[in-house]
Design a protein around this motif. Structure first.
Motif, mmCIF file in Angstrom:
data_model
loop_
_atom_site.group_PDB
_atom_site.id
_atom_site.type_symbol
_atom_site.label_atom_id
_atom_site.label_comp_id
_atom_site.label_asym_id
_atom_site.label_seq_id
_atom_site.Cartn_x
_atom_site.Cartn_y
_atom_site.Cartn_z
ATOM 1 N N GLY A 99 3.037 14.395 1.691
ATOM 2 C CA GLY A 99 1.802 13.626 1.628
ATOM 3 C C GLY A 99 1.941 12.250 1.004
ATOM 4 N N SER A 100 3.162 11.900 0.557
ATOM 5 C CA SER A 100 3.319 10.634 -0.165
ATOM 6 C C SER A 100 4.458 9.798 0.390
ATOM 7 N N ALA A 101 4.276 8.489 0.276
ATOM 8 C CA ALA A 101 5.434 7.601 0.414
ATOM 9 C C ALA A 101 6.057 7.506 -0.981
ATOM 10 N N LEU A 102 7.350 7.208 -1.011
ATOM 11 C CA LEU A 102 8.074 7.198 -2.288
ATOM 12 C C LEU A 102 8.350 5.749 -2.682
ATOM 13 N N LEU A 103 7.658 5.306 -3.728
ATOM 14 C CA LEU A 103 7.995 3.974 -4.253
ATOM 15 C C LEU A 103 9.254 4.141 -5.093
ATOM 16 N N LEU A 104 10.339 3.563 -4.598
ATOM 17 C CA LEU A 104 11.638 3.721 -5.261
ATOM 18 C C LEU A 104 12.069 2.383 -5.833
ATOM 19 N N ASP A 105 12.344 2.375 -7.116
ATOM 20 C CA ASP A 105 12.908 1.196 -7.757
ATOM 21 C C ASP A 105 14.425 1.332 -7.627
ATOM 22 N N VAL A 156 6.293 -5.202 -0.848
ATOM 23 C CA VAL A 156 6.265 -3.769 -1.186
ATOM 24 C C VAL A 156 5.241 -3.522 -2.295
ATOM 25 N N LEU A 157 5.268 -4.369 -3.315
ATOM 26 C CA LEU A 157 4.328 -4.182 -4.427
ATOM 27 C C LEU A 157 2.894 -4.381 -3.938
ATOM 28 N N ASP A 158 2.699 -5.344 -3.029
ATOM 29 C CA ASP A 158 1.360 -5.560 -2.472
ATOM 30 C C ASP A 158 0.933 -4.376 -1.607
ATOM 31 N N ALA A 159 1.899 -3.782 -0.889
ATOM 32 C CA ALA A 159 1.578 -2.633 -0.032
ATOM 33 C C ALA A 159 1.134 -1.437 -0.873
ATOM 34 N N VAL A 160 1.756 -1.267 -2.025
ATOM 35 C CA VAL A 160 1.351 -0.168 -2.917
ATOM 36 C C VAL A 160 -0.106 -0.379 -3.343
ATOM 37 N N GLY A 177 -1.494 -3.219 7.072
ATOM 38 C CA GLY A 177 -1.030 -3.617 8.411
ATOM 39 C C GLY A 177 -0.538 -5.060 8.425
ATOM 40 N N ALA A 178 -1.276 -5.934 7.738
ATOM 41 C CA ALA A 178 -0.878 -7.354 7.710
ATOM 42 C C ALA A 178 0.480 -7.512 7.019
ATOM 43 N N LEU A 179 0.693 -6.746 5.943
ATOM 44 C CA LEU A 179 1.977 -6.820 5.228
ATOM 45 C C LEU A 179 3.117 -6.301 6.100
ATOM 46 N N ILE A 180 2.835 -5.246 6.858
ATOM 47 C CA ILE A 180 3.842 -4.694 7.781
ATOM 48 C C ILE A 180 4.217 -5.754 8.828
ATOM 49 N N ASN A 181 3.212 -6.463 9.336
ATOM 50 C CA ASN A 181 3.494 -7.535 10.307
ATOM 51 C C ASN A 181 4.338 -8.647 9.684
ATOM 52 N N GLU A 182 3.990 -9.008 8.454
ATOM 53 C CA GLU A 182 4.758 -10.076 7.777
ATOM 54 C C GLU A 182 6.204 -9.630 7.547
ATOM 55 N N SER A 183 6.364 -8.355 7.223
ATOM 56 C CA SER A 183 7.718 -7.837 7.009
ATOM 57 C C SER A 183 8.535 -7.989 8.293
ATOM 58 N N HIS A 184 7.920 -7.646 9.428
ATOM 59 C CA HIS A 184 8.671 -7.762 10.684
ATOM 60 C C HIS A 184 9.050 -9.220 10.960
ATOM 61 N N ALA A 185 8.091 -10.114 10.753
ATOM 62 C CA ALA A 185 8.374 -11.539 11.029
ATOM 63 C C ALA A 185 9.536 -12.019 10.153
#
Ligand code: GLA
Length: 375
Positions: A176-182, A270-274, A286-294
């Motif tokens: 049920g979770s994504a893993l924020l990994l440092d 990543v920090l903004d996505a959290v 979604g916007a952050l995911i798009n920026e990541s791809h670009a």
């Protein structure tokens, strides 16, 4: 007896001493920054690699994989060395080597993580074997240590200079979770990732593309980051701000500048996505995911025409965000889509692929799932 144990009995004629499972992964965001001490936000998929193992005093390893239809490989313990040539079994031998296991073993592998789709079937294989051996020999390694040993197997035995993300998430993820990994200290935080309650779905698009650049291109990107770190006298990209990067632009090459720009901006994304996930703000995610791809396409230049096609077709048909995942130059993309639009999006992607003359893509979906476990 569980299913992998039964299959082991059929292949080796006796039950195993232990069996374990470990999942593949999808990375929501945080690409090509695990080796720069960044933050990443992957989750484990439901598909797993399974392993069953028994120990013996034969002085050999006997390894079989039900995915490979090969006969049982028999390797004397004395031959386990990074210089031994081999194929998929190198991932298994590498883990045996990294964990310092010196007993004869029988090992059976099975699983359903799609191979070659950029969903970390190799990390799942390493993590399943490491989990089983850690328990079988009471080695007492904690999960971060096991992740580092699996990475060592891949870096020093297989010869692929990967980071730490894939092994960590395969070992440490939770349902049920994504893993924020440092990636600096391998500390983790579970970030609830429940797309279904927002009437969304995360589509995984396997482009079936696998470009030549995969290994060399990955190593080159790492080398660029190492070079920036050396030239700017910093510990890692984690210690670089956008301002510092821009102020020191003349000290590095233009290529190094854009690679570093990806690293610096991706860590922040990543920090903004959290924060977006914590606020249930899937539009911002979604916007952050798009920026990541670009950034991966334009600054890090690890995308390819098939990945861009999957991403563009997803966005044109209304996805909130889409991007390539993993090392790049092929493999899979993800798209965050309204659940009601999933079929239309798949059709649009298939059409775009066919119009471009690409091989038909494969589609998967997966809920965030549990990491490795002894069965
Ligand atoms: C591959 C590597 C990981 C990571 C990703 C890119 O999957 O194995 O360590 O670097 O690429 O984020």
């Amino acid at each position: 007896m569980n299913s992998i144990a039964q299959k082991f009995q059929e292949v080796f004629g006796h039950p195993p001493d232990i069996s374990a499972a470990a999942p593949g992964r999808v990375n929501l965001i945080g690409e090509h920054i695990d080796y720069s001490e960044g933050f990443v936000l992957p989750f484990a998929i439901q598909d797993c690699t399974f392993v069953a193992i028994s120990k013996n005093d034969s002085g050999t390893l006997k390894i079989a994989s039900l995915q490979r239809e090969s006969e049982i490989l028999e390797i004397p313990l004395a031959d386990i060395s990074p210089s031994r040539s081999g194929d998929w079994e190198k991932y298994v031998l590498g883990v045996v080597w990294a964990l310092g296991v010196t007993s004869g073993l029988e090992i059976l592998i099975d699983g359903n993580v799609p191979l070659g789709a950029g969903l970390s079937s190799s990390a799942a294989l390493e993590a399943s074997v490491a989990t089983a051996l850690n328990s079988l020999f009471s080695l007492g390694h904690d999960l971060p240590t096991l992740a580092r040993l699996c990475q060592r197997a891949e870096n020093d035995y297989v010869g692929m200079p990967c980071g730490i993300m894939d092994q960590s998430v395969s070992l440490m993820a939770n349902d049920g979770s994504a893993l924020l990994l440092d990636c600096r200290d391998l500390s983790t935080t579970n970030i609830s990732f429940d797309v279904a309650s927002a009437n969304l779905e995360l589509l995984i698009i396997d482009t079936q593309a696998h470009h030549e650049l995969v290994d060399g291109g990955y190593a080159q990107r790492r080398a660029s980051c190492d070079s920036v770190v050396a030239k700017l006298g910093i510990i890692s990209m984690r210690h670089l701000s956008s301002e510092q990067l821009n102020n020191n632009r003349e000290k590095i090459t233009e290529t190094e500048y854009i690679r570093a720009r990806h690293a610096v901006t991706e860590i922040q994304r990543v920090l903004d996505a959290v924060k977006a996930l914590e606020a249930n703000d899937f539009v911002h995610l979604g916007a952050l995911i798009n920026e990541s791809h670009a950034s991966l396409r334009d600054d890090y230049t690890v995308s390819c025409p098939e990945l861009d096609c999957a991403v563009n077709a997803s966005i044109s048909s209304g996805a909130l965000g889409a991007r390539m995942v993993g090392g790049g130059f092929g493999g899979s993309a993800i798209a965050l889509i309204k659940a009601s639009e999933i079929e239309a999006t798949k059709q649009a992607i298939e059409k775009a692929f066919s119009d471009s003359g690409f091989v038909k893509p494969r589609f998967f979906t997966s809920l965030p799932s549990q990491g490795a476990r002894v069965l």
